[in-house]
Write a protein that holds these residues in place. Sequence first.
Motif, PDB file in Angstrom:
ATOM      1  N   MET A 169     -24.307  18.983  52.356  1.00 10.91           N
ATOM      2  CA  MET A 169     -23.220  19.972  52.268  1.00 10.91           C
ATOM      3  C   MET A 169     -22.294  19.629  51.103  1.00 10.91           C
ATOM      4  SD  MET A 169     -24.049  22.071  54.449  1.00 10.91           S
ATOM      5  CE  MET A 169     -22.772  23.220  54.744  1.00 10.91           C
ATOM      6  N   GLN A 170     -22.031  18.330  50.913  1.00  5.42           N
ATOM      7  CA  GLN A 170     -21.164  17.928  49.789  1.00  5.42           C
ATOM      8  C   GLN A 170     -21.815  18.275  48.449  1.00  5.42           C
ATOM      9  OE1 GLN A 170     -20.423  13.791  50.510  1.00  5.42           O
ATOM     10  NE2 GLN A 170     -18.769  14.234  51.934  1.00  5.42           N
ATOM     11  N   THR A 171     -23.127  18.038  48.361  1.00  5.91           N
ATOM     12  CA  THR A 171     -23.852  18.380  47.129  1.00  5.91           C
ATOM     13  C   THR A 171     -23.718  19.871  46.836  1.00  5.91           C
ATOM     14  OG1 THR A 171     -25.458  16.656  47.598  1.00  5.91           O
ATOM     15  CG2 THR A 171     -26.140  18.330  46.036  1.00  5.91           C
ATOM     16  N   LEU A 172     -23.919  20.661  47.877  1.00  6.09           N
ATOM     17  CA  LEU A 172     -23.808  22.113  47.686  1.00  6.09           C
ATOM     18  C   LEU A 172     -22.394  22.505  47.282  1.00  6.09           C
ATOM     19  CD1 LEU A 172     -25.887  23.505  50.672  1.00  6.09           C
ATOM     20  CD2 LEU A 172     -26.319  23.911  48.255  1.00  6.09           C
ATOM     21  N   MET A 173     -21.420  21.897  47.960  1.00  2.64           N
ATOM     22  CA  MET A 173     -20.021  22.274  47.685  1.00  2.64           C
ATOM     23  C   MET A 173     -19.601  21.851  46.289  1.00  2.64           C
ATOM     24  SD  MET A 173     -19.166  24.055  50.026  1.00  2.64           S
ATOM     25  CE  MET A 173     -20.824  24.402  50.431  1.00  2.64           C
ATOM     26  N   SER A 174     -20.146  20.729  45.786  1.00  4.32           N
ATOM     27  CA  SER A 174     -19.751  20.345  44.433  1.00  4.32           C
ATOM     28  C   SER A 174     -20.373  21.315  43.430  1.00  4.32           C
ATOM     29  CB  SER A 174     -20.075  18.885  44.125  1.00  4.32           C
ATOM     30  OG  SER A 174     -21.442  18.702  44.116  1.00  4.32           O
ATOM     31  N   ASP A 175     -21.563  21.850  43.742  1.00  4.99           N
ATOM     32  CA  ASP A 175     -22.165  22.879  42.891  1.00  4.99           C
ATOM     33  C   ASP A 175     -21.321  24.156  42.901  1.00  4.99           C
ATOM     34  OD1 ASP A 175     -24.910  22.409  41.620  1.00  4.99           O
ATOM     35  OD2 ASP A 175     -24.902  24.574  42.008  1.00  4.99           O
ATOM     36  N   VAL A 176     -20.841  24.500  44.092  1.00  6.25           N
ATOM     37  CA  VAL A 176     -19.993  25.693  44.220  1.00  6.25           C
ATOM     38  C   VAL A 176     -18.724  25.502  43.386  1.00  6.25           C
ATOM     39  CG1 VAL A 176     -18.551  26.999  45.852  1.00  6.25           C
ATOM     40  CG2 VAL A 176     -20.859  26.304  46.499  1.00  6.25           C
ATOM     41  N   ALA A 177     -18.108  24.288  43.516  1.00  5.74           N
ATOM     42  CA  ALA A 177     -16.847  24.043  42.810  1.00  5.74           C
ATOM     43  C   ALA A 177     -17.066  24.022  41.298  1.00  5.74           C
ATOM     44  CB  ALA A 177     -16.255  22.721  43.277  1.00  5.74           C
ATOM     45  N   GLU A 178     -18.178  23.402  40.862  1.00  3.82           N
ATOM     46  CA  GLU A 178     -18.388  23.237  39.424  1.00  3.82           C
ATOM     47  C   GLU A 178     -18.896  24.514  38.754  1.00  3.82           C
ATOM     48  OE1 GLU A 178     -20.602  20.005  36.513  1.00  3.82           O
ATOM     49  OE2 GLU A 178     -20.608  19.677  38.667  1.00  3.82           O
ATOM     50  N   PHE A 179     -19.821  25.197  39.400  1.00 10.14           N
ATOM     51  CA  PHE A 179     -20.493  26.329  38.740  1.00 10.14           C
ATOM     52  C   PHE A 179     -20.210  27.678  39.408  1.00 10.14           C
ATOM     53  CE2 PHE A 179     -23.354  22.577  38.301  1.00 10.14           C
ATOM     54  CZ  PHE A 179     -23.183  22.372  36.944  1.00 10.14           C
ATOM     55  N   GLY A 180     -19.471  27.699  40.502  1.00 12.65           N
ATOM     56  CA  GLY A 180     -19.194  28.971  41.186  1.00 12.65           C
ATOM     57  C   GLY A 180     -20.434  29.555  41.851  1.00 12.65           C
ATOM     58  N   THR A 181     -21.394  28.684  42.181  1.00 10.69           N
ATOM     59  CA  THR A 181     -22.649  29.149  42.799  1.00 10.69           C
ATOM     60  C   THR A 181     -22.370  29.856  44.135  1.00 10.69           C
ATOM     61  OG1 THR A 181     -23.521  27.070  41.956  1.00 10.69           O
ATOM     62  CG2 THR A 181     -24.980  28.330  43.397  1.00 10.69           C
ATOM     63  N   THR A 182     -23.064  30.944  44.365  1.00 12.29           N
ATOM     64  CA  THR A 182     -23.005  31.598  45.678  1.00 12.29           C
ATOM     65  C   THR A 182     -24.075  30.963  46.563  1.00 12.29           C
ATOM     66  OG1 THR A 182     -22.405  33.657  44.576  1.00 12.29           O
ATOM     67  CG2 THR A 182     -23.108  33.827  46.878  1.00 12.29           C
ATOM     68  N   VAL A 183     -23.707  30.675  47.799  1.00 15.36           N
ATOM     69  CA  VAL A 183     -24.651  30.040  48.723  1.00 15.36           C
ATOM     70  C   VAL A 183     -24.845  30.955  49.936  1.00 15.36           C
ATOM     71  CG1 VAL A 183     -25.048  28.027  50.214  1.00 15.36           C
ATOM     72  CG2 VAL A 183     -23.859  27.730  48.028  1.00 15.36           C
ATOM     73  N   VAL A 184     -26.095  31.197  50.278  1.00 20.22           N
ATOM     74  CA  VAL A 184     -26.411  31.871  51.542  1.00 20.22           C
ATOM     75  C   VAL A 184     -27.326  30.915  52.297  1.00 20.22           C
ATOM     76  CG1 VAL A 184     -27.556  33.833  52.649  1.00 20.22           C
ATOM     77  CG2 VAL A 184     -26.217  34.194  50.564  1.00 20.22           C
ATOM     78  N   MET A 185     -26.870  30.492  53.473  1.00 22.42           N
ATOM     79  CA  MET A 185     -27.569  29.401  54.138  1.00 22.42           C
ATOM     80  C   MET A 185     -27.736  29.689  55.623  1.00 22.42           C
ATOM     81  SD  MET A 185     -26.285  25.519  54.099  1.00 22.42           S
ATOM     82  CE  MET A 185     -24.679  25.972  54.559  1.00 22.42           C
ATOM     83  N   SER A 186     -28.975  29.642  56.103  1.00 19.89           N
ATOM     84  CA  SER A 186     -29.152  29.825  57.540  1.00 19.89           C
ATOM     85  C   SER A 186     -29.098  28.466  58.217  1.00 19.89           C
ATOM     86  CB  SER A 186     -30.488  30.501  57.842  1.00 19.89           C
ATOM     87  OG  SER A 186     -31.548  29.603  57.624  1.00 19.89           O
ATOM     88  N   SER A 187     -28.576  28.431  59.397  1.00 16.18           N
ATOM     89  CA  SER A 187     -28.529  27.183  60.141  1.00 16.18           C
ATOM     90  C   SER A 187     -28.209  27.470  61.598  1.00 16.18           C
ATOM     91  CB  SER A 187     -27.468  26.264  59.551  1.00 16.18           C
ATOM     92  OG  SER A 187     -27.392  25.079  60.307  1.00 16.18           O
ATOM     93  N   HIS A 188     -28.663  26.532  62.451  1.00 16.55           N
ATOM     94  CA  HIS A 188     -28.271  26.606  63.859  1.00 16.55           C
ATOM     95  C   HIS A 188     -27.145  25.634  64.152  1.00 16.55           C
ATOM     96  CE1 HIS A 188     -31.498  29.265  65.049  1.00 16.55           C
ATOM     97  NE2 HIS A 188     -32.345  28.531  64.350  1.00 16.55           N
ATOM     98  N   VAL A 189     -26.775  24.815  63.138  1.00 14.36           N
ATOM     99  CA  VAL A 189     -25.754  23.791  63.377  1.00 14.36           C
ATOM    100  C   VAL A 189     -24.386  24.357  62.995  1.00 14.36           C
ATOM    101  CG1 VAL A 189     -25.198  21.349  63.052  1.00 14.36           C
ATOM    102  CG2 VAL A 189     -27.521  22.147  62.637  1.00 14.36           C
ATOM    103  N   LEU A 190     -23.812  25.086  63.934  1.00 15.49           N
ATOM    104  CA  LEU A 190     -22.570  25.813  63.621  1.00 15.49           C
ATOM    105  C   LEU A 190     -21.433  24.882  63.210  1.00 15.49           C
ATOM    106  CD1 LEU A 190     -22.624  28.478  66.420  1.00 15.49           C
ATOM    107  CD2 LEU A 190     -22.629  28.889  63.971  1.00 15.49           C
ATOM    108  N   ALA A 191     -21.377  23.709  63.827  1.00 19.21           N
ATOM    109  CA  ALA A 191     -20.265  22.801  63.527  1.00 19.21           C
ATOM    110  C   ALA A 191     -20.284  22.395  62.056  1.00 19.21           C
ATOM    111  CB  ALA A 191     -20.351  21.573  64.419  1.00 19.21           C
TER     112      ALA A 191
END
Length: 287
Positions: A169-191
């Motif tokens: 999640m941190q890796t994804l979030m740093s990509d979002v912060a640095e490049f403004g990447t849009t993320v669409v992610m399915s998961s059952h782990v709501l927390a």
Amino acid sequence: MEEIALEATGLSKHYRRTRALDNCTVRVPVGRVSALVGPNGAGKTTLMSLACGLRTPTAGEVSVLGQRPDNKGMPDGVAFLSQDKPLYRGFNVSEMLHAASKLNSDFDEDRARRLVADADVPLKAKVKTLSGGQRTRVALAIALGRRPRLIILDEPLADLDPLARKQVMQTLMSDVAEFGTTVVMSSHVLADLEEVCDHLVLLASGHVQLCDEVENLLDNHRLAVGPGIEGEPPFPRESIVEASRTRRETTLLLRQSTDDGPPDWDISSPSLEELVLAYMRTKEAAK
Ligand SMILES: Nc1ncnc2c1ncn2[C@@H]1O[C@H](COP(=O)(O)OP(=O)(O)OP(=O)(O)O)[C@@H](O)[C@H]1O
């Protein structure tokens, strides 16, 4: 006007007698981290596959970054991390990254190598010897190495231990912060999603139950806890999403944006998990 990263209008996909998706309308604006949630068989993988052009709709339309997907490959600027994470089993990790760089013209191999190193996956290890979680980390490094503007991930957290989940999640979030990447992610782990997602799509039995900014969803719902009364609760029937009762207590999820209620009722904002679970349970109960 706000740019839309993923848009589906009246989208349906039927497999013989199964209506995996039925007349779904979804909009995920650019720059969001969107959680795609729903029970098993809700249609999440089907929606992602249609968005990536891996399947064709039975009816309706889908577009990603303004492009209509076709069967000629991934739409420009889009990366997809599927559940089966297709990697060459006979390659070692280093060869796998090199192959990805040969296959993708703008591939950022340094970035991909850094992500693999951060995940402590040895470059010399053969792909077939990696654990499920390690394979996920390599596949994610390759997906992000493509510098996508939109990354679609099908249950990326499923194989991961709690620490690795946080790191992914941190890796994804740093990509979002640095490049403004849009993320669409399915998961059952709501927390895990609650901390990072600012947009939510809830599918159930092939229908869109919710599709909105998390902030709006939370603003527009309340949890009401009151006495364990018989009969109708003292709220408009159409505002009640879910009601559960014990002898001592009644708990309601309400479509309501204020804290108004009778004095013997405690009104509070639901967590995202409470909200999602209530919608999922009502859909289950209606089957
Ligand atoms: N290739 C297929 N052929 C026939 N039915 C299919 C196919 N793929 C999916 N389905 C059916 O479509 C429905 C939606 O499946 P899908 O995989 O999209 O759900 P999901 O929400 O991703 O589920 P999960 O959380 O279990 O991964 C299910 O009833 C499933 O059995």
